[in-house]
Structures are given as structure tokens and as C-alpha cells.
Design a protein around this motif. Structure first.
Motif, PDB file in Angstrom:
ATOM      1  N   GLY A  50      48.813  -0.620   8.455  1.00  0.00           N
ATOM      2  CA  GLY A  50      48.063   0.261   7.565  1.00  0.00           C
ATOM      3  C   GLY A  50      47.679   1.558   8.241  1.00  0.00           C
ATOM      4  N   LYS A  51      47.411   1.508   9.545  1.00  0.00           N
ATOM      5  CA  LYS A  51      47.075   2.731  10.287  1.00  0.00           C
ATOM      6  C   LYS A  51      48.236   3.713  10.243  1.00  0.00           C
ATOM      7  N   ASP A  52      49.463   3.206  10.343  1.00  0.00           N
ATOM      8  CA  ASP A  52      50.635   4.075  10.259  1.00  0.00           C
ATOM      9  C   ASP A  52      50.771   4.673   8.865  1.00  0.00           C
ATOM     10  N   VAL A  53      50.384   3.903   7.841  1.00  0.00           N
ATOM     11  CA  VAL A  53      50.454   4.408   6.467  1.00  0.00           C
ATOM     12  C   VAL A  53      49.544   5.615   6.301  1.00  0.00           C
ATOM     13  N   ILE A  54      48.286   5.483   6.726  1.00  0.00           N
ATOM     14  CA  ILE A  54      47.345   6.586   6.493  1.00  0.00           C
ATOM     15  C   ILE A  54      47.628   7.761   7.429  1.00  0.00           C
ATOM     16  N   ILE A  55      48.081   7.491   8.647  1.00  0.00           N
ATOM     17  CA  ILE A  55      48.473   8.601   9.529  1.00  0.00           C
ATOM     18  C   ILE A  55      49.621   9.382   8.899  1.00  0.00           C
ATOM     19  N   VAL A  79      38.505   0.756  19.610  1.00  0.00           N
ATOM     20  CA  VAL A  79      37.102   0.768  19.179  1.00  0.00           C
ATOM     21  C   VAL A  79      37.038   1.366  17.774  1.00  0.00           C
ATOM     22  N   SER A  80      35.872   1.290  17.148  1.00  0.00           N
ATOM     23  CA  SER A  80      35.518   2.001  15.912  1.00  0.00           C
ATOM     24  C   SER A  80      35.671   1.172  14.649  1.00  0.00           C
ATOM     25  N   CYS A  81      35.187   1.736  13.543  1.00  0.00           N
ATOM     26  CA  CYS A  81      35.149   1.023  12.262  1.00  0.00           C
ATOM     27  C   CYS A  81      36.509   0.954  11.587  1.00  0.00           C
ATOM     28  N   VAL A  82      37.497   1.718  12.047  1.00  0.00           N
ATOM     29  CA  VAL A  82      38.789   1.708  11.354  1.00  0.00           C
ATOM     30  C   VAL A  82      39.715   0.616  11.870  1.00  0.00           C
ATOM     31  N   TYR A 134      34.867   1.192   2.119  1.00  0.00           N
ATOM     32  CA  TYR A 134      34.559   0.121   1.182  1.00  0.00           C
ATOM     33  C   TYR A 134      35.594   0.024   0.067  1.00  0.00           C
ATOM     34  N   GLY A 135      36.377   1.076  -0.114  1.00  0.00           N
ATOM     35  CA  GLY A 135      37.443   1.034  -1.108  1.00  0.00           C
ATOM     36  C   GLY A 135      38.496  -0.010  -0.802  1.00  0.00           C
ATOM     37  N   GLY A 136      38.611  -0.414   0.453  1.00  0.00           N
ATOM     38  CA  GLY A 136      39.585  -1.435   0.818  1.00  0.00           C
ATOM     39  C   GLY A 136      39.262  -2.792   0.238  1.00  0.00           C
ATOM     40  N   ILE A 137      37.995  -3.012  -0.124  1.00  0.00           N
ATOM     41  CA  ILE A 137      37.578  -4.285  -0.711  1.00  0.00           C
ATOM     42  C   ILE A 137      37.419  -4.156  -2.226  1.00  0.00           C
ATOM     43  N   GLY A 138      37.748  -2.967  -2.763  1.00  0.00           N
ATOM     44  CA  GLY A 138      37.635  -2.768  -4.202  1.00  0.00           C
ATOM     45  C   GLY A 138      36.294  -2.246  -4.657  1.00  0.00           C
ATOM     46  N   ALA A 139      35.470  -1.757  -3.726  1.00  0.00           N
ATOM     47  CA  ALA A 139      34.221  -1.076  -4.069  1.00  0.00           C
ATOM     48  C   ALA A 139      34.493   0.423  -4.110  1.00  0.00           C
ATOM     49  N   LEU A 140      33.683   1.152  -4.844  1.00  0.00           N
ATOM     50  CA  LEU A 140      33.756   2.606  -4.788  1.00  0.00           C
ATOM     51  C   LEU A 140      32.841   3.048  -3.658  1.00  0.00           C
ATOM     52  N   LEU A 154      41.462  -1.698   4.383  1.00  0.00           N
ATOM     53  CA  LEU A 154      40.220  -1.127   4.900  1.00  0.00           C
ATOM     54  C   LEU A 154      40.507   0.047   5.827  1.00  0.00           C
ATOM     55  N   ALA A 155      41.541  -0.092   6.662  1.00  0.00           N
ATOM     56  CA  ALA A 155      41.908   1.006   7.565  1.00  0.00           C
ATOM     57  C   ALA A 155      42.378   2.224   6.785  1.00  0.00           C
ATOM     58  N   ILE A 156      43.194   1.996   5.760  1.00  0.00           N
ATOM     59  CA  ILE A 156      43.699   3.101   4.949  1.00  0.00           C
ATOM     60  C   ILE A 156      42.556   3.796   4.220  1.00  0.00           C
ATOM     61  N   SER A 157      41.692   3.004   3.572  1.00  0.00           N
ATOM     62  CA  SER A 157      40.570   3.589   2.844  1.00  0.00           C
ATOM     63  C   SER A 157      39.646   4.343   3.791  1.00  0.00           C
ATOM     64  N   ASN A 158      39.397   3.771   4.953  1.00  0.00           N
ATOM     65  CA  ASN A 158      38.531   4.409   5.951  1.00  0.00           C
ATOM     66  C   ASN A 158      38.989   5.827   6.246  1.00  0.00           C
ATOM     67  N   MET A 159      40.294   5.995   6.454  1.00  0.00           N
ATOM     68  CA  MET A 159      40.802   7.304   6.857  1.00  0.00           C
ATOM     69  C   MET A 159      41.212   8.191   5.692  1.00  0.00           C
ATOM     70  N   THR A 160      40.966   7.764   4.460  1.00  0.00           N
ATOM     71  CA  THR A 160      41.077   8.755   3.374  1.00  0.00           C
ATOM     72  C   THR A 160      40.044   9.848   3.590  1.00  0.00           C
ATOM     73  N   THR A 161      39.009   9.548   4.376  1.00  0.00           N
ATOM     74  CA  THR A 161      38.044  10.577   4.779  1.00  0.00           C
ATOM     75  C   THR A 161      38.756  11.695   5.531  1.00  0.00           C
ATOM     76  N   GLU A 162      39.565  11.320   6.527  1.00  0.00           N
ATOM     77  CA  GLU A 162      40.301  12.337   7.297  1.00  0.00           C
ATOM     78  C   GLU A 162      41.333  13.050   6.434  1.00  0.00           C
ATOM     79  N   TRP A 163      41.824  12.363   5.422  1.00  0.00           N
ATOM     80  CA  TRP A 163      42.791  12.972   4.507  1.00  0.00           C
ATOM     81  C   TRP A 163      42.117  14.010   3.618  1.00  0.00           C
ATOM     82  N   GLY A 164      40.798  13.949   3.531  1.00  0.00           N
ATOM     83  CA  GLY A 164      40.055  14.942   2.764  1.00  0.00           C
ATOM     84  C   GLY A 164      39.462  14.427   1.472  1.00  0.00           C
ATOM     85  N   ALA A 165      39.673  13.132   1.174  1.00  0.00           N
ATOM     86  CA  ALA A 165      39.235  12.587  -0.109  1.00  0.00           C
ATOM     87  C   ALA A 165      37.786  12.116  -0.049  1.00  0.00           C
TER      88      ALA A 165
END
Length: 643
Positions: free
Chosen positions: A147-152, A306-309, A101-107, A185-196
Motif C-alpha cells: 500500500g505504501k508503494d500505491v500512495i507513493i 517508525v510513525s503512524c503510517v 481513519y479512512g482506511g477503516i471506513g470512517a471519514l 490505512l497507509a494509503i489513507s494516511n498519506m492522502t494527506t501528503e497527496w493534498g486531500a
């Protein structure tokens, strides 16, 4: 406990319903706060599962809760499309990828299922306020880099827990303007995998235009939305959350960081120096340029879009552009599932969906599936898969002996056509060297001591002042919840505590259950419990009569699950490093023969070595809030006492 502020919305389904009823709650604190979406096990058409879904829908109707059935889409995508996750709101979900949700400016940040039940009943839950990290993006992405390449790349460059349990603010001026909301949205989604805990983008012109486009789209599809009331004769459509008034309010009342804001760390990344990257195999923290991987001629058996990212309309169009006029390689299975029914309809209208079908894609329903190890198309023993999903932990998408890679939709599509990991023909994959910097301004750490006033924490009546046991060592860093409790058991509602005892750590070390003993103090590595929000990772460990754990650090989602389910946690990087040095890391699970005394109020751990010598380790004391929840046998009991 902290009161949720601004707009609050909680998402998800089965376990919270059971917990809501078990704590004695009969009504919702605020029926407009929750949203129910069925998305994980949507391929399961058994009578039992369909009955469960019907009961959830009935429960939602009884309490006037907004409800989205199986097939409508992945909950995170629905939350964005329907405006529940709206800029400048706090939006939580009982799923680890609510960071999206951070990709849309929500916390956006995850809670766990017990939290959800507590919020439904009381409107409240608890948080520890995290350190904040500033990520400054510079330059502009080259053609074909997403964006997927950015977060990877970020996950691969900063893979030593630099952002563990932090909240990330993305900055960047022109660099941000060039990033679409879908990429954000893809970047924010995978900040989870980054540990944030969260990854938040600012609200800017791109955000506003995205919302206006969505508003116009919903005007065309209003009569298909069962959660909106019918229009009266002559009445103009106005969505309750995404409309000109709410959008104009964002423009009139912008939220920006203070110029004097301080950050725990500042990271910079020059987007112009990036090239397509691939994660894996079986680790998000290993990122390799596509140029290098292509040279290795890595054959694949399955490919997944597939998936939410990465299953939004833009992603599917990118894949269709690669596959137009081509066919999936013989022997390769290519699975596609749109993030939502809205997304699928949009790409059907543009013709891109037909392109994917004509290329040989196997269609799955809009929802979760192979990404979480459920339904059709899972990886078999020895198979290799490449996926546009967000997670590739060992065993998550099928067999623990399979290999899983992550990449952008275009790369996944090109690989499906080539039968091996490959680049799209129109993409320059020259292996550039990413330019980045990191500046520490404050130490980032996570402790479980909620007493910051300098006074010695008290030990509440009936809470043990000293906990003893033998140290049982599982040295792996980044041990994920799929390793602790395999995903294939997560949605089996018939699993008993005794069943859990038999499968805990199955994907990590099948011998764990034969080594662990009652009363052991389990010691893990760093970032223990990363990954999915499944509560069973904590309760499965507890099922082995383990009262307390020690680790170098924990993923916050595992920490929440543990505290909420009365599994005590202590952090001691020094002890973990000593054990790695003195006991070694060759064995996945090892009895150390070392006895430990944990003095919870004094914040000290005393280890007695096998030769009789002792060593003292200072740790964070377990504060009053943690003790209260433990004494109530978890958050569920704590809430029940207060209802």
C-alpha cells in the motif's frame, strides 16, 4: 458553523487545554466526544514535560475523558485499535494524518487545536464542503508491492494539485478485496501528503474481518486496558465500541455511493502495473522506481521503521522477514518504534520483534519521534536517511542539509542491511510503467468566499473594506509548514510571539526575517502551507504584522489555522503566475515594489506596478463568517463571545 453529526471524537493534547481554559469554558459539551492521547514528545523525560503530561492526565480525569498515556502508542493507531475511529463515523483529530481513519471506513479529516477547544466547549466547528474525487483501483498488486508503494506512486503521478483539498473515495471491487486494511490505512494516511482532506475506503468483508480479529484480540487483553471497567464475576467481555452488535450493524446497514453520484474528477490506477517506488529526496511529490534508484548506489546513514503510517504489526513482520539472519550494515543506524504498545506486544509474541533486535535495530518508544524531528536519531548535516514514514520535507527529520527518502518497511529494512537504498531479495523490482487515467468532470478549486447566493457580501462594522501594502513574494509551490515554522520549535511552550518573529520561514529562507516589513502582503505559490497541522505556521506569519496573504492555492489545514487565528487569506492563481513570470522565481523571498489594494467585499485586488500601471484581479470575497472570526481575533474569541 456546522454541527458535528453522528459519532464525534477529537484527539490531542496541550494547546487545546490552554485554549479551552482561556475561552472561559468550565465543562465539556459532551465528555464522551474527546479522546486524549500523548504521543508526540514521548522521549522527553524532563521534569517540565513530565509535569505537563501529568497535568493533562489530571485534567482528563477531572472531566471523565478517555485518556491514553505516553507509551500506549500513536494517537491515530489507538483510535483505530480502541474503536473510536469506527466505520461510518466522522472522526477528527488535531493532527494532519487523521485522514488515516479512512482506511477503516470512517471519514477522517484534520482539525486544528483551536477547533478542538471549540468542539470541546460547544460541540461545533466549521467546514467548507470539499469536492469529491473518485479513485478507481484496478488489477492486483504484484508480490512485494505494498500500500505504501500505491500512495507513493499516486503522489508522484498526480503531483500538480489534482486532488488538493478534495475528499477521495476509493473504489475497485476485486482490487480492493486484495488490499489489506493495513495497506488501506497507509494509503489513507498519506492522502494527506497527496493534498486531500480525506481518503475513504468502503466497508467490506476485509473491514469486517479486521474488526472481528481486533475484537478477539481485545478479549485476551481486556484486563490490561485501564479505560475499560472491570468485569463482574461471570460477566463476559464486551468492548463498548468493537463488539458483535456494532459489527453486525455495519453489515445490516451498509453505506454505499449512489449510482448517480457525480465526482469532480475520476482517476484510475492499474495496481498490477506497479513496482516498488521511493519518494524523495526531501519531497513526497517526487517518486522514483526502486529499480532506478538502486542503480545510483545511494549510501545511507540512517533507516527508520517508525510513525503512524507504517509501524503496524504487518509492517514490522515484513521488515523482520527481510532482516532474518542478517545484520544492519556497519555505520548505519536503524531505528524502530511500534505504532502502539499493542502492536509491539503482538510482534513480540510472534518473534518478529526479536528478529529486528538481533539484526541491530535501535528501539524507540511507541509514539512519534524522528518523523516529527523529536528525540533520538535525527538526521545530521549531510546525512542520508530512508524511512517508512509519511513525510520527508527538508529539515523535518533533522538537519535541513540532510536528504530523506520514503519507502515501504521491507525496502527500508533491506536498505539498512545493504547500507544503501536497496530492494529485498525476494522482490521483483522490474521498473514497470504504471497505467493510469484522469478525467476532469468539474473544476477543482478552493476559495474563501462563503457567500454563494450571488449577492454582494457585506463588510461588517469595524472590518477593513480595503487592505493595502507592498507585495512580498515567496514563489515556492508546496511550501510546507516545516519550512514556515520548523518542527523543533513546535513543542517548545516557552516560544513567545517575539521568538516566533525571529524564526518564521527559517527552513525555507533564513533571510526572510531580514526582508519582511510590517504591513507587507505576503504572496506565496500554490498549495501554500501543506504538511503538518501546526498552528504556529499561521501565527508566525501573523507575528510579522502581516494582516493578509495571497497565494495560488492553500492547503486546507493551513487555511483552517489562518482563519482560526485571524490571518486573512485570498486566492489568486492569476496574480501568482504573473509574479512568477514578471518578478521571477530565483529569489526565495523578494520585495516586488508593487503596491496592492485588496477590496475584500468587492472581491478584487488592484496591483500598482513599479511603472505606475495598474492591473485588476478578481478574487473570492471574504464572507461574513471569515469577517466575524477575524473581528473576534480568531475562533477562540468567537467561541468566548458565545459561551
Amino acid at each position: 458553523m456546522a454541527q458535528l453529526s453522528r459519532k464525534r471524537h477529537v484527539l490531542k493534547l496541550v494547546d487545546p487545554l490552554t485554549r479551552f481554559k482561556s475561552i472561559g469554558a468550565t465543562k465539556f459539551y459532551d465528555p464522551k466526544q474527546p479522546v486524549f492521547a500523548l504521543d508526540h514528545d514521548v522521549q522527553n523525560k524532563s521534569d517540565k514535560n513530565l509535569t505537563k503530561y501529568a497535568n493533562i492526565e489530571k485534567f482528563a480525569q477531572e472531566h471523565e475523558i478517555d485518556f491514553y498515556p505516553a507509551g500506549r502508542g500513536i494517537g491515530h493507531q489507538v483510535m483505530i485499535e480502541e474503536g473510536y475511529a469506527f466505520p461510518y463515523t466522522l472522526t477528527v483529530a488535531s493532527d494532519s494524518h487523521s485522514n488515516m481513519y479512512g482506511g477503516i471506513g470512517a471519514l477522517g479529516t484534520p482539525i486544528v487545536r483551536t477547533d478542538a477547544a471549540a468542539i470541546w466547549a460547544t460541540g461545533r466547528t466549521w467546514w467548507q464542503i470539499p469536492p469529491v474525487v473518485k479513485v478507481e483501483l484496478q488489477g492486483k498488486l504484484p508480490v512485494g508491492v505494498t500500500g505504501k508503494d500505491v500512495i507513493i506512486t499516486l503522489c508522484g503521478l498526480f503531483n500538480k494539485d489534482q486532488v488538493l483539498n478534495t475528499a477521495i473515495e476509493f473504489h475497485g471491487g476485486e482490487a480492493l478485496q486484495a488490499l489489506s486494511v493495513e495497506d488501506r490505512l497507509a494509503i489513507s494516511n498519506m492522502t494527506t501528503e497527496w493534498g486531500a482532506l480525506a481518503g475513504v475506503f468502503p466497508v467490506d468483508d476485509a473491514t469486517i474481518e479486521y474488526l472481528r480479529k481486533r475484537m478477539r484480540r481485545m478479549q485476551l487483553t481486556h484486563f490490561e486496558n485501564k479505560n475499560l471497567p472491570p468485569l463482574a464475576p461471570g460477566e463476559k467481555f464486551k468492548h463498548p465500541r468493537i463488539n458483535e452488535d456494532t459489527i453486525q450493524a455495519l453489515i445490516d446497514n451498509p453505506l454505499r455511493p449512489s449510482p448517480s453520484a457525480s465526482y469532480a474528477k475520476t482517476l484510475t490506477l492499474d495496481l498490477s502495473t506497479l513496482s516498488p517506488h521511493v519518494s524523495g529526496p526531501n519531497s513526497v511529490k517526487v517518486a522514483t522506481s526502486l529499480a532506478k534508484l538502486e542503480q545510483k548506489d545511494i549510501k545511507i546513514n540512517k533507516a527508520y521503521l517508525v510513525s503512524c503510517v507504517n509501524s503496524r504489526a504487518t509492517d514490522l513482520r515484513q521488515a523482520a522477514a527481510v532482516m532474518k539472519g542478517k545484520k544492519v550494515k556497519e555505520g548505519v543506524e536503524f531505528y524502530v518504534a511500534a505504532a502502539s504498545s499493542e502492536v509491539q506486544k503482538e510482534v513480540e509474541e510472534s518473534g518478529d520483534w526479536d528478529v529486528l533486535l538481533e539484526a541491530g535495530a535501535k528501539v524507540l518508544p511507541a509514539g512519534c519521534g524522528p518523523c516529527v524531528g523529536l528525540g533520538t536519531g535525527l538526521l545530521k548535516d549531510g546525512e542520508v536517511g530512508i524511512s517508512a514514514t509519511n513525510r520527508n520535507f527538508k529539515g523535518r527529520m533533522g538537519s535541513p542539509s540532510a536528504l530523506a527518502y520514503l519507502a515501504s518497511p521491507a525496502v527500508v529494512a533491506a536498505s539498512a542491511v545493504a547500507g544503501k537504498i536497496a530492494a529485498p531479495s525476494n522482490c521483483d523490482i522490474s521498473a514497470a510503467t504504471p497505467k493510469f487515467t484522469i478525467q476532469d468532470t468539474k473544476p477543482v478549486h478552493s476559495d474563501l468566499d462563503d457567500s454563494s447566493n450571488g449577492q454582494k457580501p457585506e463588510v461588517l462594522p469595524n472590518f477593513p473594506s480595503v487592505i493595502q501594502g507592498e507585495l512580498l513574494f515567496c514563489p515556492a509551490d508546496n511550501l510546507n509548514t516545516d519550512g514556515i515554522y520548523p518542527g523543533k520549535y513546535t513543542y517548545n511552550d516557552d516560544m513567545t510571539v517575539d521568538d516566533m518573529r525571529k524564526v518564521v520561514m527559517e527552513n525555507y529562507d533564513p533571510e526572510f526575517v531580514n526582508i519582511v516589513q510590517k504591513g507587507d502582503v505576503l504572496v506565496g505559490g500554490f498549495n501554500f502551507g501543506t504538511g503538518s497541522s501546526r498552528e504556529q505556521a499561521a501565527t508566525a506569519i501573523k507575528s510579522r504584522a502581516i494582516t493578509i496573504m495571497i497565494a495560488g492555492s492553500y492547503s486546507d489545514i493551513f487555511k483552517r489555522n489562518s482563519i482560526n487565528n485571524a490571518l486573512l487569506l485570498i486566492e489568486s492563481p492569476e496574480l501568482v503566475n504573473d509574479l512568477k513570470k514578471e518578478v521571477g522565481t530565483d529569489a526565495l523571498t523578494k520585495r516586488t515594489g508593487r503596491q496592492v489594494e485588496i477590496h475584500v467585499a468587492e472581491g478584487k485586488v488592484v496591483v500598482t506596478n513599479t511603472d505606475g500601471t495598474e492591473k485588476l484581479y478578481k478574487v473570492g470575497a471574504l464572507g461574513k463568517s471569515v469577517q466575524e472570526i477575524w473581528l473576534a481575533n480568531g475562533l477562540e474569541g468567537w467561541v468566548k463571545e458565545r459561551l
